[in-house]
Each structure stands twice: as C-alpha cells, then as structure tokens.
Write a protein that holds these residues in place. Sequence first.
Motif, short mmCIF file in Angstrom:
data_model
loop_
_atom_site.label_atom_id
_atom_site.label_comp_id
_atom_site.label_asym_id
_atom_site.label_seq_id
_atom_site.Cartn_x
_atom_site.Cartn_y
_atom_site.Cartn_z
N ARG A 5 91.03 73.69 89.88
CA ARG A 5 90.73 75.13 89.98
C ARG A 5 90.14 75.66 88.68
NH1 ARG A 5 95.39 78.23 93.05
NH2 ARG A 5 95.98 76.61 94.49
N LEU A 6 90.67 75.18 87.56
CA LEU A 6 90.13 75.59 86.27
C LEU A 6 88.65 75.25 86.18
CD1 LEU A 6 90.79 76.62 83.34
CD2 LEU A 6 91.23 74.24 82.73
N ARG A 7 88.35 74.05 86.60
CA ARG A 7 86.96 73.59 86.54
C ARG A 7 86.07 74.42 87.46
NH1 ARG A 7 87.99 68.70 87.52
NH2 ARG A 7 88.40 68.21 85.35
N SER A 8 86.60 74.74 88.64
CA SER A 8 85.73 75.47 89.56
C SER A 8 85.58 76.94 89.15
CB SER A 8 86.21 75.33 91.00
OG SER A 8 87.47 75.93 91.13
N THR A 9 86.63 77.55 88.55
CA THR A 9 86.48 78.95 88.16
C THR A 9 85.70 79.11 86.86
OG1 THR A 9 88.67 78.86 87.16
CG2 THR A 9 88.55 79.85 89.34
N LYS A 10 85.92 78.22 85.91
CA LYS A 10 85.25 78.35 84.60
C LYS A 10 83.94 77.58 84.54
CE LYS A 10 88.98 80.37 82.84
NZ LYS A 10 89.06 81.80 82.61
N GLY A 11 83.75 76.69 85.47
CA GLY A 11 82.52 75.90 85.47
C GLY A 11 82.60 74.70 84.53
N ARG A 12 83.62 74.60 83.74
CA ARG A 12 83.79 73.49 82.81
C ARG A 12 85.25 73.47 82.34
NH1 ARG A 12 84.34 74.83 77.44
NH2 ARG A 12 84.35 77.06 77.13
N VAL A 13 85.64 72.39 81.70
CA VAL A 13 86.96 72.34 81.06
C VAL A 13 86.72 72.01 79.59
CG1 VAL A 13 89.20 71.20 80.99
CG2 VAL A 13 88.08 71.56 83.18
N GLY A 14 87.28 72.80 78.69
CA GLY A 14 87.07 72.57 77.26
C GLY A 14 88.35 72.81 76.49
N LEU A 15 88.29 72.55 75.20
CA LEU A 15 89.49 72.66 74.35
C LEU A 15 90.05 74.09 74.35
CD1 LEU A 15 91.35 71.10 72.45
CD2 LEU A 15 89.78 71.63 70.58
N ASP A 16 89.15 75.07 74.45
CA ASP A 16 89.59 76.48 74.43
C ASP A 16 90.44 76.86 75.65
OD1 ASP A 16 87.25 75.94 75.78
OD2 ASP A 16 86.49 77.99 75.64
N HIS A 17 90.47 76.02 76.65
CA HIS A 17 91.29 76.33 77.83
C HIS A 17 92.74 75.85 77.67
CE1 HIS A 17 87.22 76.18 79.97
NE2 HIS A 17 87.57 77.44 79.80
N PHE A 18 93.04 75.17 76.56
CA PHE A 18 94.38 74.57 76.40
C PHE A 18 95.14 75.14 75.21
CE2 PHE A 18 91.97 71.53 78.81
CZ PHE A 18 92.87 71.12 79.78
N ARG A 19 96.43 75.16 75.35
CA ARG A 19 97.33 75.50 74.26
C ARG A 19 98.02 74.20 73.86
NH1 ARG A 19 102.14 78.57 74.75
NH2 ARG A 19 101.90 78.42 76.99
N LEU A 20 97.84 73.77 72.60
CA LEU A 20 98.52 72.55 72.15
C LEU A 20 99.91 72.94 71.68
CD1 LEU A 20 95.85 70.46 70.20
CD2 LEU A 20 96.05 70.91 72.62
N LEU A 21 100.92 72.27 72.22
CA LEU A 21 102.30 72.67 71.94
C LEU A 21 102.97 71.80 70.87
CD1 LEU A 21 103.31 72.98 75.69
CD2 LEU A 21 102.85 74.88 74.13
N ARG A 22 102.81 70.50 71.00
CA ARG A 22 103.49 69.57 70.11
C ARG A 22 102.62 68.33 69.94
NH1 ARG A 22 106.30 73.40 70.28
NH2 ARG A 22 108.54 73.58 70.68
N ARG A 23 102.81 67.64 68.83
CA ARG A 23 102.19 66.32 68.75
C ARG A 23 103.19 65.32 69.33
NH1 ARG A 23 100.38 65.85 63.59
NH2 ARG A 23 102.38 65.03 62.92
N LEU A 24 102.73 64.54 70.28
CA LEU A 24 103.61 63.56 70.93
C LEU A 24 103.64 62.24 70.18
CD1 LEU A 24 102.44 64.23 74.59
CD2 LEU A 24 104.67 64.81 73.64
N GLY A 25 102.55 61.90 69.57
CA GLY A 25 102.50 60.63 68.86
C GLY A 25 101.12 60.41 68.27
N SER A 26 101.03 59.42 67.41
CA SER A 26 99.75 59.06 66.81
C SER A 26 99.56 57.56 66.96
CB SER A 26 99.73 59.35 65.31
OG SER A 26 100.29 60.60 65.07
N GLY A 27 98.35 57.15 67.11
CA GLY A 27 98.08 55.72 67.20
C GLY A 27 96.94 55.37 66.27
N ASP A 28 96.40 54.20 66.48
CA ASP A 28 95.34 53.71 65.61
C ASP A 28 94.06 54.52 65.79
OD1 ASP A 28 94.07 52.07 63.82
OD2 ASP A 28 93.48 50.62 65.36
#
Length: 493
Positions: A73-96
């Motif tokens: 639905r996000l894609r169809s209403t906004k026409g795209r999905v980008g970083l500005d559509h998300f709220r980052l809450l926590r870092r879950l982990g880091s890798g290489d």
Amino acid sequence: MAAITTRDESDYDSSCSSITVPDSSRSWMSNLSFSSRRRSSVSVCSSATEASLFSSAHKPHKANQAAWEAMKRLRSTKGRVGLDHFRLLRRLGSGDIGNVYLCQIRNPVVGLPQCFYAMKVVDREALAIRKKLHRAEMEKEILDMLDHPFLPTLYAEFDASHYSCLVMEFCPGGDLYAARQRLPGKCFSISSARFYAAETLLALEYLHMMGIVYRDLKPENVLVREDGHIMLSDFDLSLKCDVVPKLLRRKMYLESNQKNAKSSSMPYCVAAPMQPVLSCFSASNKKKKGTVTTITEQVGADNNHDHNADHHHQELDPEMVAEPIEARSKSFVGTHEYLAPEVISGQGHGSAVDWWTFGVFLYEMLYGRTPFKGENNEKTLINILKQPLRFPRVGVSSSKEFEEMVKVQDLISKLLVKNPKKRIGSLKGSVEIKRHDFFKGVNWALIRSVRPPHVPAANSDLHNKIRNRAYLPKLSKKERDEPFQIPHHVDYF
Ligand SMILES: Nc1ncnc2c1ncn2[C@@H]1O[C@H](COP(=O)(O)OP(=O)(O)OP(=O)(O)O)[C@@H](O)[C@H]1O
C-alpha cells in the motif's frame, strides 16, 4: 566466529585478493540477542534518492501478511518506497558489510497493524573501496529471488545517497547461537536440534533448487521468527549458479557404466525436458524388484564412508535432481570452524559444502562446540583437513535418547565426510539427508505447523518492550547523524 572471504570478485572472475577477517566475533550476539559491539550508524536524515523499482512484487507466501500488505500500500500510495518513509528504532546488529536496524513505516497504513521490519544498510562507497560491493549486490539479487517460509522476504529495496537499503522481515527471537548460550549446558536437546535442523534443511533445499549455494551456515545466521520458526539470513557469501534439473536414469547409467567399466563412478545424468521445480521429492517411491545394481550401490562401492549403502531399498525409477550438485567455485569463503575441506584445499567446491556445514551445525547444536576447533584459526583449518571426526561422551537418560544419539551421530558422520563426492547429499541433494533415520517421522510438508521448541515474545509484548526501552538501546541523535562506520578489519594471512 569471524567470516572469511578471499577472491573478492571470485565467483565472477578469477582475481585473487588477501583474506580478511572482520573484527567481529560470535560473542557480540551471545547474551543480549541484539546488542552490538560495534558503534556504527547511518544518517537517517539523508534524503532518499529515487527509490529503485521493486522487482519482487510476487511473493505468494506473504500474500496475507500485514507487513507485506502495508509495504504494497505504501508503494501504491507514494509511488515509491524510500528511506524517508521509515523510522529507525534500534540497531539490531552489525556485520562485515552493513548495519541492520529495526524500523517501522513512519505513518502507519490505515486499517493495518503497525509492523516491524529489519533494514540492512550498506555503505556502497565504503564497500567499493574494500572491493566487497559485489557481495552486497549478490545478497540483494538473491533476497529478491526468495519466497520461502524459512528464508527472508525482501519487502523493499532502495538507495539513499551512497547507502543501499534492504527492508526485510524482522526476527525478534535472536539467533540460534544466542539461543544455545541461554540453555543449561549450552546445548540443544536432540528433539530441538532435529526441529531446527529440519527447517534449515528445507531452506537449504530451496536455495539449492534456486541455484544458490549458501556457504555460510552457522547458528549465528539462523534467526528465530516471532512464531519460533527459523529464518536463514545473510546471503552475501552465497554463490549463485544456473540450475539445470537432471534426471538420474539408473538403467542408462548402468549400461554406460558397464561399457566404461571403471572409468567413472558418477551417475549418468541427462537434462530433463522440464522447467526447474521447487520440489525434490523423488518421482516415485515404488520399489521394484530386480537384479540391477542401483547407482547408489555403484557409487558406494568405492566409498569408505558409504552413506548410500543405507539406501539399497531406493526406487529404480528415474529421479529428478534439481539441485546444483555440479556447481563449482574456488573462492575461499565461509567461517573458519565451518569451512569444508574442499574450500580450504581450494580444489573447487559446490553445493556439497552446504552439507558439510550442515553437519558442523548439527554437531554444534548438540555438543555446544564445533568438531574441529583448534587453538587458533590455522590449527582449526588443519584439523578440518586431517583430524578424524570424534564425538564427545555425553550422558543419556534413556534408551530412546541413546538410539536418537546413535542416529544423529550416524548422520553427522555421513555429512562430515572429507571427500565431497562421498558426502551424503552429494549425489541427489537434500532428499538423501531427509531420508536418513534421524529425520524419520518428520512431516516435511507440515513442519510449519509444528510447535517450535521456543516461541519468542508475542508482537504486542515486543511493542511494549520497545516503547518502554527495555529491549534494545535506542539510537542517540549523534548516532543517527553520524555517517556509517566501516568495520575494522585485519589481514589474516
Ligand atoms: N531480519 C533480521 N531480524 C533481526 N535481526 C537481524 C535480521 N537480519 C540481520 N539481523 C541482525 O543483524 C546482524 C548483522 O546482519 P548480517 O549478518 O546480515 O550482516 P552482514 O554484514 O552480512 O554480516 P556478516 O559479517 O555475517 O556477513 C545479524 O547478526 C543479526 O543479528
């Protein structure tokens, strides 16, 4: 446990580079499932560039899932999905190659519950300098192909400045390494190990049939979903190859073999006039009587560790093999304790490496350590090549448990055969392993309905924990604004 890679452009061209060991250890995930030793973050303020077109619109397994519906639905209403559509809450982990964040869609989609997602953020510029960009690209390409209950679903992918972002399913249960550490004795029971191994086997089977050799199986990469079922993660070391289904024709093989006498111990394969299918169940289970020797017996004739001799009863009808058993790569990739002998010796490896790592994985789940671990990485590699497999003495509480232990040790012995051609699974793929006595009674088709050994907190609890900040350290403003940090690396050899 550090992952190692060499020949960074390896599977795609023949150039060689030095081995690097990321400054990561398996311990960083051990107690708190999602705490990271590394302090690195991505700027959430950067505005998203044009979101890339999302190619994997068809994910039948996710058809009724709220997280998938919300993204559509996000894609169809906004026409795209980008970083500005998300709220980052926590870092879950880091890798290489990147950091993974817990996130939510900023403005909840009307009529749908607020869902969590995991977003893997990769700094393309930093990776290009380290000549590892192809790993991120391979992971994206592979994730885009997947649609399986035990594998991650890629909900969206887009670029933001020089970062590549992959939005996937979030697994709140941590990984199996951390789960094992929490257990008394730090080992899984045989029945829990069987459950996790069976689901992992199905995930590997699907990957193989999609032409993907996973190459990095270890408990750290097996995540636990909200419902307690598993999700295999981390595909940046995987090898992708063309998979051509083959029909193993026993009769033709035998005729050809008689003519060629000792010239080959490999079955005669013919390309099947069909498209790849996502099932490796044999074409028939009918048992035919006859005096013809089966392929498995032929192969077993020169096999010290003859796993196939157990399958004398197997059918004589043609069987389809849809897994890339003949794929070959010479890259030195994987995690030290999990490396297959053929990877270390550089003689070329294929999908059988996944059966080796599957054996190490089973061993570690049951005994709390890997079978060939030495004082240092170099000794571990030597042990893998030279040391015979041994099992530690463990106490059993019943004759049933003893029988189960004998069965699982038998399977592990057949998986940890140093010669990949003699390893269980090397001839017909996962179906050989599924038929082993250890998995007797597993209802492969309905395993998703089985209650898992452990079910993490329900989503509502998770929402509360996150709201109360009891779950993970929140990103500070400084962290959010900081550019992505390149993980520290040391040269190994
Ligand atoms: N879908 C997910 N849900 C929850 N946590 C996740 C998810 N994906 C990744 N993580 C966490 O983030 C960590 C880093 O992710 P991942 O292993 O994919 O990164 P990587 O850079 O490819 O690592 P590696 O060095 O092993 O190649 C993982 O160990 C895991 O704890």
